[in-house]
Design a protein around this motif. Structure first.
Motif, PDB file in Angstrom:
ATOM      1  N   ASN A   1      -4.698  16.893  17.332  1.00 21.68           N
ATOM      2  CA  ASN A   1      -3.408  16.506  17.912  1.00 21.68           C
ATOM      3  C   ASN A   1      -2.892  15.200  17.316  1.00 21.68           C
ATOM      4  OD1 ASN A   1      -3.132  18.772  19.530  1.00 21.68           O
ATOM      5  ND2 ASN A   1      -4.300  17.849  21.194  1.00 21.68           N
ATOM      6  N   SER A   2      -3.785  14.251  17.079  1.00 21.69           N
ATOM      7  CA  SER A   2      -3.378  12.988  16.463  1.00 21.69           C
ATOM      8  C   SER A   2      -2.853  13.214  15.047  1.00 21.69           C
ATOM      9  CB  SER A   2      -4.552  12.002  16.416  1.00 21.69           C
ATOM     10  OG  SER A   2      -4.920  11.613  17.706  1.00 21.69           O
ATOM     11  N   LEU A   3      -3.517  14.104  14.305  1.00 17.55           N
ATOM     12  CA  LEU A   3      -3.081  14.401  12.936  1.00 17.55           C
ATOM     13  C   LEU A   3      -1.707  15.046  12.893  1.00 17.55           C
ATOM     14  CD1 LEU A   3      -6.451  15.699  11.461  1.00 17.55           C
ATOM     15  CD2 LEU A   3      -5.189  13.683  10.698  1.00 17.55           C
ATOM     16  N   LYS A   4      -1.319  15.702  13.953  1.00 13.03           N
ATOM     17  CA  LYS A   4      -0.006  16.341  14.015  1.00 13.03           C
ATOM     18  C   LYS A   4       1.113  15.311  14.160  1.00 13.03           C
ATOM     19  CE  LYS A   4      -1.628  20.660  16.022  1.00 13.03           C
ATOM     20  NZ  LYS A   4      -1.643  21.504  17.238  1.00 13.03           N
ATOM     21  N   SER A   5       0.775  14.141  14.702  1.00 11.33           N
ATOM     22  CA  SER A   5       1.825  13.167  14.994  1.00 11.33           C
ATOM     23  C   SER A   5       1.774  11.885  14.176  1.00 11.33           C
ATOM     24  CB  SER A   5       1.770  12.812  16.482  1.00 11.33           C
ATOM     25  OG  SER A   5       0.546  12.181  16.784  1.00 11.33           O
ATOM     26  N   GLN A   6       0.710  11.662  13.424  1.00 11.07           N
ATOM     27  CA  GLN A   6       0.606  10.409  12.676  1.00 11.07           C
ATOM     28  C   GLN A   6      -0.345  10.553  11.495  1.00 11.07           C
ATOM     29  OE1 GLN A   6      -1.565   7.291  14.901  1.00 11.07           O
ATOM     30  NE2 GLN A   6      -2.083   8.876  16.377  1.00 11.07           N
ATOM     31  N   VAL A   7      -0.222   9.633  10.576  1.00 10.82           N
ATOM     32  CA  VAL A   7      -1.151   9.569   9.454  1.00 10.82           C
ATOM     33  C   VAL A   7      -2.357   8.765   9.922  1.00 10.82           C
ATOM     34  CG1 VAL A   7      -1.529   8.685   7.122  1.00 10.82           C
ATOM     35  CG2 VAL A   7       0.681   9.687   7.739  1.00 10.82           C
ATOM     36  N   LEU A   8      -3.526   9.322   9.765  1.00  8.55           N
ATOM     37  CA  LEU A   8      -4.748   8.627  10.170  1.00  8.55           C
ATOM     38  C   LEU A   8      -5.468   8.137   8.922  1.00  8.55           C
ATOM     39  CD1 LEU A   8      -6.057  11.002  12.971  1.00  8.55           C
ATOM     40  CD2 LEU A   8      -4.670   8.941  13.201  1.00  8.55           C
ATOM     41  N   VAL A   9      -5.659   6.837   8.843  1.00 10.28           N
ATOM     42  CA  VAL A   9      -6.297   6.223   7.683  1.00 10.28           C
ATOM     43  C   VAL A   9      -7.794   6.148   7.936  1.00 10.28           C
ATOM     44  CG1 VAL A   9      -6.439   4.141   6.266  1.00 10.28           C
ATOM     45  CG2 VAL A   9      -4.233   4.884   7.194  1.00 10.28           C
ATOM     46  N   LEU A  10      -8.562   6.605   6.945  1.00  8.86           N
ATOM     47  CA  LEU A  10     -10.013   6.582   7.006  1.00  8.86           C
ATOM     48  C   LEU A  10     -10.505   5.276   6.396  1.00  8.86           C
ATOM     49  CD1 LEU A  10     -12.550   8.394   7.582  1.00  8.86           C
ATOM     50  CD2 LEU A  10     -12.384   9.122   5.211  1.00  8.86           C
ATOM     51  N   ASP A  11     -11.593   4.736   6.948  1.00 11.50           N
ATOM     52  CA  ASP A  11     -12.145   3.507   6.383  1.00 11.50           C
ATOM     53  C   ASP A  11     -12.591   3.723   4.948  1.00 11.50           C
ATOM     54  OD1 ASP A  11     -14.480   4.925   6.722  1.00 11.50           O
ATOM     55  OD2 ASP A  11     -15.491   3.445   7.927  1.00 11.50           O
ATOM     56  N   GLY A  12     -12.976   2.662   4.282  1.00 12.47           N
ATOM     57  CA  GLY A  12     -13.271   2.717   2.855  1.00 12.47           C
ATOM     58  C   GLY A  12     -14.743   2.794   2.504  1.00 12.47           C
ATOM     59  N   ALA A  13     -15.072   2.254   1.384  1.00 15.64           N
ATOM     60  CA  ALA A  13     -16.406   2.355   0.793  1.00 15.64           C
ATOM     61  C   ALA A  13     -17.387   1.395   1.457  1.00 15.64           C
ATOM     62  CB  ALA A  13     -16.318   2.083  -0.693  1.00 15.64           C
ATOM     63  N   MET A  14     -18.166   1.900   2.397  1.00 14.32           N
ATOM     64  CA  MET A  14     -19.138   1.062   3.110  1.00 14.32           C
ATOM     65  C   MET A  14     -20.149   0.430   2.159  1.00 14.32           C
ATOM     66  SD  MET A  14     -18.788   0.679   6.382  1.00 14.32           S
ATOM     67  CE  MET A  14     -20.405   0.254   7.003  1.00 14.32           C
ATOM     68  N   GLY A  15     -20.690   1.211   1.234  1.00 14.62           N
ATOM     69  CA  GLY A  15     -21.712   0.698   0.318  1.00 14.62           C
ATOM     70  C   GLY A  15     -21.223  -0.485  -0.495  1.00 14.62           C
TER      71      GLY A  15
END
Length: 118
Positions: A15-29
């Motif tokens: 449902n969140s993806l239907k209404s907004q762009v969700l940014v994923l975190d980056g390179a943990m390593g």
């Protein structure tokens, strides 16, 4: 109608993806390497072996240096990330065995949940 195979959290994500762009975190390593941690940061009595070089076994940091991992997650959230991944890319028995860490001694899911939810 909710498909039987989807959890409430999965439906919430959809449902969140239907209404907004969700940014994923980056390179943990990459970020972990920038912290310039020493051997002691990777050690936890009873969990990690004494005579093995653990640098690079970033998965144990959830147990041995949780505040450092949490600070990385917080920085990603401040930068706009809305999805946080865990630091457990190699948290499996085969990869942990390369470092002499027994998977029976390292239960990752509970500490990860506690860290992320705090």
């Amino acid at each position: 109608m909710k498909p039987n195979c989807l959890s409430e959290s999965s439906l919430s994500l959809i449902n969140s993806l239907k209404s907004q762009v969700l940014v994923l975190d980056g390179a943990m390593g990459t970020i972990i390497q920038r912290l310039d941690m020493n051997d002691a940061d990777f050690r936890l009595e009873g969990v990690t072996p004494e005579r093995t070089d653990l640098r690079g076994c970033n998965d144990v940091l959830v147990l041995t240096a949780p505040e450092k991992i949490k600070s990385i997650h917080c920085e990603y959230l401040k930068a706009g990330a809305r999805i946080i991944e865990t630091d457990t890319f190699n948290a499996n028995s085969i990869s942990l065995a390369d470092y002499g860490v027994s998977s029976s001694k390292t239960s990752m899911p509970a500490p990860i949940r506690a860290l992320i939810c705090s």
